[in-house]
Design a protein around this motif. Structure first.
Motif, PDB file in Angstrom:
ATOM      1  N   PHE A  82       0.835  -1.198   0.000  1.00 59.59           N
ATOM      2  CA  PHE A  82       0.000   0.000   0.000  1.00 59.59           C
ATOM      3  C   PHE A  82       0.870   1.248   0.000  1.00 59.59           C
ATOM      4  CE2 PHE A  82      -2.926  -3.134   1.839  1.00 59.59           C
ATOM      5  CZ  PHE A  82      -3.981  -2.962   0.954  1.00 59.59           C
ATOM      6  N   TYR A 100      -6.064  -3.152  -4.570  1.00 60.82           N
ATOM      7  CA  TYR A 100      -6.811  -2.929  -3.333  1.00 60.82           C
ATOM      8  C   TYR A 100      -6.708  -1.441  -3.039  1.00 60.82           C
ATOM      9  CZ  TYR A 100      -6.897  -7.944  -2.558  1.00 60.82           C
ATOM     10  OH  TYR A 100      -7.114  -9.287  -2.686  1.00 60.82           O
ATOM     11  N   HIS A 102      -7.944   1.491  -0.439  1.00 63.85           N
ATOM     12  CA  HIS A 102      -8.621   1.906   0.798  1.00 63.85           C
ATOM     13  C   HIS A 102      -9.352   3.220   0.567  1.00 63.85           C
ATOM     14  CE1 HIS A 102      -7.321  -0.977   3.816  1.00 63.85           C
ATOM     15  NE2 HIS A 102      -6.126  -0.984   3.243  1.00 63.85           N
ATOM     16  N   ARG A 103     -10.448   3.393   1.259  1.00 66.03           N
ATOM     17  CA  ARG A 103     -11.190   4.663   1.192  1.00 66.03           C
ATOM     18  C   ARG A 103     -10.307   5.773   1.774  1.00 66.03           C
ATOM     19  NH1 ARG A 103     -14.431   0.854   2.877  1.00 66.03           N
ATOM     20  NH2 ARG A 103     -14.419   1.410   5.053  1.00 66.03           N
ATOM     21  N   PRO A 135     -10.500  -2.751   2.064  1.00 69.31           N
ATOM     22  CA  PRO A 135     -10.410  -1.929   0.862  1.00 69.31           C
ATOM     23  C   PRO A 135     -11.278  -2.481  -0.260  1.00 69.31           C
ATOM     24  CG  PRO A 135      -8.511  -3.362   1.001  1.00 69.31           C
ATOM     25  CD  PRO A 135      -9.308  -3.561   2.273  1.00 69.31           C
TER      26      PRO A 135
END
Length: 151
Positions: A82, A100, A102-103, A135
């Motif tokens: 990430f 993936y 994430h918000r 995510p």
């Protein structure tokens, strides 16, 4: 022959692109084809080479005046952990890539603790327990362009 920098997936995120492992494009392509290697290339200078720039021309509709073209290349299960960056259009020339996302403002502590691990370990051991903080995931296929906003 052009020389590029090679990373393990974790190095690409943790070392911010700083490594001394440099190989020719030919050597990298041989490593990518060998399943015992987990190779990931991130190179902002690749398209500055005139020949390379002609290999992958950018469609006019993707052109951004302040944009930067860079090459990422990896074999099976290769990629970065990430990370965050500005808005980007990412076109996949071959294969497929799992994403993936994430918000904005959500990065679970369990993911933070696993940042140094392979993504496959994170998928198996951390992702199932994230619940509502998990995510969004998707798979990008050959020829598709993904837009990641600056959030």
């Amino acid at each position: 022959e052009m020389v590029l920098t090679v990373f393990s997936p974790a190095q690409a995120a943790l070392l911010e692109g700083k490594t001394s492992r440099r190989h020719t494009v030919r050597e990298i392509l041989q490593m990518v084809r060998d399943p015992k290697h987990n190779v990931y290339v991130f190179n902002p200078d690749f398209f500055k080479n005139e020949s390379a720039g002609q290999l992958a021309t950018m469609p006019q509709w993707l052109h951004m005046p302040d944009g930067q073209r860079l090459l990422t290349l990896g074999g099976p299960r290769a990629g970065t952990q990430f990370h965050a960056h500005g808005a980007a259009f990412l076109t996949l020339l071959a294969g497929h890539k799992r994403w993936y996302l994430h918000r904005p403002g959500v990065f679970p502590e369990a993911s933070v603790r696993a940042i140094h691990r392979e993504v496959s370990d994170w998928e198996a051991e951390v992702l199932p327990g994230l619940g509502d903080s998990a995510p969004f995931g998707c798979v990008q296929r050959t020829g598709e362009t993904m837009f990641v906003p600056d959030v």
